[in-house]
Each structure stands twice: as C-alpha cells, then as structure tokens.
Write a protein that holds these residues in place. Sequence first.
Motif, mmCIF file in Angstrom:
data_model
loop_
_atom_site.group_PDB
_atom_site.id
_atom_site.type_symbol
_atom_site.label_atom_id
_atom_site.label_comp_id
_atom_site.label_asym_id
_atom_site.label_seq_id
_atom_site.Cartn_x
_atom_site.Cartn_y
_atom_site.Cartn_z
ATOM 1 N N LYS A 1 -10.286 33.911 -42.933
ATOM 2 C CA LYS A 1 -10.293 35.245 -42.793
ATOM 3 C C LYS A 1 -8.728 35.734 -42.422
ATOM 4 C CE LYS A 1 -13.017 37.612 -43.216
ATOM 5 N NZ LYS A 1 -13.778 38.232 -44.292
ATOM 6 N N ARG A 2 -7.993 34.941 -41.821
ATOM 7 C CA ARG A 2 -6.347 35.289 -41.871
ATOM 8 C C ARG A 2 -5.821 35.257 -43.252
ATOM 9 N NH1 ARG A 2 -6.716 32.428 -36.736
ATOM 10 N NH2 ARG A 2 -5.722 30.740 -37.424
ATOM 11 N N LEU A 3 -6.263 34.277 -44.020
ATOM 12 C CA LEU A 3 -5.722 34.052 -45.310
ATOM 13 C C LEU A 3 -6.439 34.849 -46.439
ATOM 14 C CD1 LEU A 3 -5.461 30.073 -45.225
ATOM 15 C CD2 LEU A 3 -3.472 31.760 -45.129
ATOM 16 N N SER A 4 -7.279 35.658 -46.075
ATOM 17 C CA SER A 4 -8.039 36.473 -47.045
ATOM 18 C C SER A 4 -8.791 35.887 -47.886
ATOM 19 C CB SER A 4 -7.126 37.486 -47.821
ATOM 20 O OG SER A 4 -6.152 38.284 -47.026
ATOM 21 N N TRP A 5 -9.411 34.718 -47.524
ATOM 22 C CA TRP A 5 -10.641 34.103 -47.990
ATOM 23 C C TRP A 5 -11.832 34.824 -48.092
ATOM 24 C CZ3 TRP A 5 -11.121 28.081 -46.959
ATOM 25 C CH2 TRP A 5 -9.729 27.438 -47.331
ATOM 26 N N ALA B 1 -5.444 24.660 -44.310
ATOM 27 C CA ALA B 1 -4.204 24.264 -43.025
ATOM 28 C C ALA B 1 -2.989 24.572 -44.165
ATOM 29 C CB ALA B 1 -4.422 22.756 -43.017
ATOM 30 N N GLN B 2 -2.914 24.335 -45.413
ATOM 31 C CA GLN B 2 -1.828 24.545 -46.223
ATOM 32 C C GLN B 2 -1.504 26.066 -46.628
ATOM 33 O OE1 GLN B 2 0.491 21.883 -46.971
ATOM 34 N NE2 GLN B 2 -0.670 20.882 -45.513
ATOM 35 N N GLY B 3 -2.529 26.835 -46.238
ATOM 36 C CA GLY B 3 -2.374 28.216 -46.623
ATOM 37 C C GLY B 3 -2.584 28.622 -48.016
ATOM 38 N N LEU B 4 -3.610 27.907 -48.776
ATOM 39 C CA LEU B 4 -3.779 28.191 -50.040
ATOM 40 C C LEU B 4 -4.665 29.513 -50.120
ATOM 41 C CD1 LEU B 4 -3.011 26.380 -52.543
ATOM 42 C CD2 LEU B 4 -5.610 25.500 -52.493
ATOM 43 N N SER B 5 -4.370 30.223 -50.963
ATOM 44 C CA SER B 5 -5.061 31.382 -51.069
ATOM 45 C C SER B 5 -4.722 32.096 -52.446
ATOM 46 C CB SER B 5 -4.664 32.385 -50.433
ATOM 47 O OG SER B 5 -5.602 33.457 -50.240
ATOM 48 N N PRO B 6 -5.560 32.934 -53.254
ATOM 49 C CA PRO B 6 -7.115 33.258 -52.731
ATOM 50 C C PRO B 6 -8.175 32.177 -52.900
ATOM 51 C CG PRO B 6 -6.725 34.043 -54.931
ATOM 52 C CD PRO B 6 -5.482 33.582 -54.568
ATOM 53 N N VAL B 7 -8.987 32.117 -52.115
ATOM 54 C CA VAL B 7 -10.027 31.137 -52.094
ATOM 55 C C VAL B 7 -11.331 31.989 -51.679
ATOM 56 C CG1 VAL B 7 -11.244 29.134 -50.825
ATOM 57 C CG2 VAL B 7 -8.533 29.302 -51.330
ATOM 58 N N GLN B 8 -12.600 31.306 -52.583
ATOM 59 C CA GLN B 8 -13.839 31.665 -52.288
ATOM 60 C C GLN B 8 -14.659 30.537 -51.718
ATOM 61 O OE1 GLN B 8 -15.484 32.851 -56.176
ATOM 62 N NE2 GLN B 8 -14.666 34.944 -56.028
#
Length: 270
Positions: A71-75, A43-50
């Motif tokens: 997926k929108r955040l490229s996780w 929700a906070q838009g944190l990225s990159p994430v696995q």
Amino acid sequence: MDEITSRENERIKKACALKQKKERQKQRKVLVEGWRLIADAAAQGLSPVQCFITPQAATHERFQGLYALGKRLSWQFFVVAPKVYDKLKETQHPQGIAAVLPYFTTALDLTERIAPQRPIVYLQSVQDPGNLGSIIRTAAAADAGAVVLSRDSVDVYNDKVLRSAMGAVFKIPLVTDVDMETLQAYCLRTHRRLTGAAASGSSSYTQLDYAQARVLAFGNEGNGLTLPFLQACAETVTIPMRPETESLNLAAAVGIVLYKAWERQGFLYE
C-alpha cells in the motif's frame, strides 16, 4: 480490497495473457506467483503492481506485512475466488498469491557504474530456463556486477527462469538483447576485458587475473560460444576436467568461475 469473482474479469484476462511472451513484450509486464518472489518485488520497491490473492492466502501471517508495504508503494490488491485463481496459476503447488509486475530489466549503459572488480556475466544463446535462473541466482550470490543476455537467449521473464532464480532477479542488474558488436563497444568504453569460457580455452580459469575488469562470456549449452565471438575475445579460459568426462552443466561452469573471481577479490572470507 476489491473482490474478483468472475474468470472473465478484464484484469484477470490481461494478467493471464502475460503467460505468452508476445503479450509480455507488448504490455512490458510479467505475471508471477509465490510469496518469495512477490515479497522480494515489494522489498525492492517495484511499482506499479497488481496483486491477486485468494481468501485463504489472505489469512497467511506474511500477508499483513506485504499488504502494508504494498500500500505504501501504491500497489493494488484484489481478493480473487479460488476458481479465478485457478485461471491465473501456472505452478503445480500454488500458494494462492500472484502479481502483475512491470518489467525490471535495465539498459546496458546503466551498468557502466558497476565497480570494475565485479565481473559482468554475458550469456550467448542460452536456451534452458532452469540454467538461466540458476545462473542469475549464482551471479547474485557471488557478487557479480550484472547478467547480460544475447538477443536469442531464453526470455528472462519465463516463469521457470523466475522460479529458478528464487528472487535473485531483483538483486542483480539484468540486461537483455545485447549482440556481440554492442558488447564489444561496451567493453571498449568501460575498459573491461572480454573473456570467453570454452573447452578449447588457452588457459585455466584459475590463471586468470581477476583484478582486471572483465566481462566473462559463456555460450549455448550444447555448442558453447560461437567461433566469431571467441575470435573477438581478448582471451579464452577453460575449466580443467578429468579425461573421459562430459562437459560441465552451464550453470555449474558459471558458478565455478564466478566464485574463483570473488575469492581472488578477497570478498569470500570477509
């Protein structure tokens, strides 16, 4: 989604290594568990994430929304076998979902834009992770501006801190490794009054002028703020207590003062 079936998978090894503070600092990443914490990170838009999830957890009603946002955040998402997740988990009652997040603490100078009426909390030598998590959660709820920690305080990325904070780590700026001299310079630069809480404080916390921009400082659970720190404060305050009672829990003391500040600002009843 890619599948991981081996406990010796390199991604799993690197994720498990993050259980150690030294490795967290080296990678500047943290391993977290649970729907709430991971959903808040998204929700906070944190990225990159696995993100690692068991087949059973992937059927949970919350997963489709998390997956779409991630997926929108490229996780990156990985379905992991239960035996693999057993290697990742740290909680007694795992929910089948874990993630590797980038560090999300901020720099002290970035807090200079915080509105002056929102007090900043400074914690000196705080050691109990449950206390720190509760303080972060309370500070976010009471609309504090930030939580700032001394260099020798407990690691904000400690698993118990993150679980105790209940997602509040993404709702308030967190700053680490700030010594007394740096804090004094910050107060001078931002015109905030350094105020220390102590059993020997010169006045009650109820008498404080909360319209003044402040840094509210609290000390170690057993020893409180050090004498040099108290001497550096513009003023000190105490929380009155009945005679022959023990000192308050640190998290409770922080909460009492922060909610008084919020009430005085007129935000509590809006």
